[in-house]
Design a protein around this motif. Structure first.
Motif, short mmCIF file in Angstrom:
data_model
loop_
_atom_site.label_atom_id
_atom_site.label_comp_id
_atom_site.label_asym_id
_atom_site.label_seq_id
_atom_site.Cartn_x
_atom_site.Cartn_y
_atom_site.Cartn_z
N CYS A 1 0.85 -1.20 0.00
CA CYS A 1 0.00 0.00 0.00
C CYS A 1 0.88 1.25 0.00
O CYS A 1 1.73 1.40 0.88
CB CYS A 1 -0.91 -0.02 1.23
N CYS B 1 0.08 3.58 3.47
CA CYS B 1 0.52 3.24 4.83
C CYS B 1 1.68 2.25 4.85
O CYS B 1 2.20 1.93 5.90
CB CYS B 1 -0.65 2.69 5.64
N HIS C 1 1.65 -0.92 4.23
CA HIS C 1 1.26 -2.28 4.56
C HIS C 1 1.47 -3.21 3.36
O HIS C 1 1.14 -2.86 2.23
CB HIS C 1 -0.21 -2.29 5.00
N PHE D 1 0.60 -6.82 1.60
CA PHE D 1 -0.48 -7.81 1.67
C PHE D 1 -0.58 -8.62 0.39
O PHE D 1 -0.05 -8.25 -0.66
CB PHE D 1 -1.81 -7.11 1.96
N CYS E 1 -6.51 -1.39 0.36
CA CYS E 1 -5.59 -1.87 1.40
C CYS E 1 -6.39 -2.48 2.55
O CYS E 1 -7.31 -1.85 3.07
CB CYS E 1 -4.74 -0.71 1.89
N LYS F 1 -5.47 -2.85 5.55
CA LYS F 1 -5.13 -2.21 6.82
C LYS F 1 -5.76 -0.82 6.95
O LYS F 1 -6.44 -0.54 7.92
CB LYS F 1 -3.61 -2.09 6.96
N CYS F 2 -5.54 0.04 5.96
CA CYS F 2 -6.06 1.41 6.07
C CYS F 2 -7.34 1.62 5.26
O CYS F 2 -7.93 2.70 5.30
CB CYS F 2 -5.00 2.43 5.67
N ASN F 3 -7.77 0.56 4.52
CA ASN F 3 -9.03 0.59 3.76
C ASN F 3 -9.10 1.67 2.69
O ASN F 3 -10.18 2.06 2.28
CB ASN F 3 -10.23 0.74 4.71
#
Ligand SMILES: [Zn+2]
Length: 115
Positions: free
Chosen positions: A66, A69, A71, A73, A98, A100-102
Motif C-alpha cells: 500500500c 501506509c 502495509h 499484503f 488496502c 489495513k487502512c481501507n
C-alpha cells in the motif's frame, strides 16, 4: 501469520512475467489455429484454463504494498484477475483496497520470497 518475506521486484521477475504471458498468448493463438472454428468450446476451455494458471502463478509469486501506509499484503487469484493493473514509473501497480487502512490506491507489486 505469513510465511513469506517481501522484496522489490527485479528485472528477472519482469522477464519471467513476460515469458509466462508470451507462452499464454502462444498457446491461445496456436490453439485457435487448430481448434477454431470447429472446436470452439475446447479452445474456450484452453483459454480459461491457461488464463487461470497464469493468474494463479502471479498470485502465488507476487504481493502488494500500500503506497499510503506501507502495509504489505497478498490478494486472492480472483482479485488478481479482476483488478485493474498497469505499469508506472515505479514498476507494476494494481488498483487495490488496502486491508489495513481501507484506502483504494495503486498498490506497488512486490515479490514474495519463501523464508
Ligand atoms: Zn494501507
Amino acid at each position: 501469520m505469513t510465511q513469506y518475506q517481501y522484496q522489490e521486484t527485479t528485472k528477472e521477475d519482469w522477464i519471467m512475467t513476460i515469458i509466462y504471458i508470451a507462452a499464454f498468448v502462444a498457446i491461445i493463438i496456436i490453439g485457435a489455429i487448430f481448434l477454431l472454428p470447429a472446436h470452439g468450446y475446447i479452445w474456450l476451455i484452453l483459454f480459461v484454463g491457461s488464463l487461470f494458471l497464469l493468474v494463479r502463478w502471479h498470485t502465488k509469486n507476487f504481493a502488494y504494498r500500500c503506497p499510503k501506509c506501507g502495509h504489505e499484503f497478498e490478494i486472492s487469484t480472483l482479485t488478481d484477475f479482476v483488478s485493474p493493473h498497469g505499469l508506472g514509473k515505479g514498476g507494476g501497480w494494481k488498483y487495490l483496497k488496502c486491508p489495513k487502512c481501507n484506502r483504494r490506491s495503486r498498490a506497488t507489486v512486490i515479490k514474495k520470497i519463501k523464508k
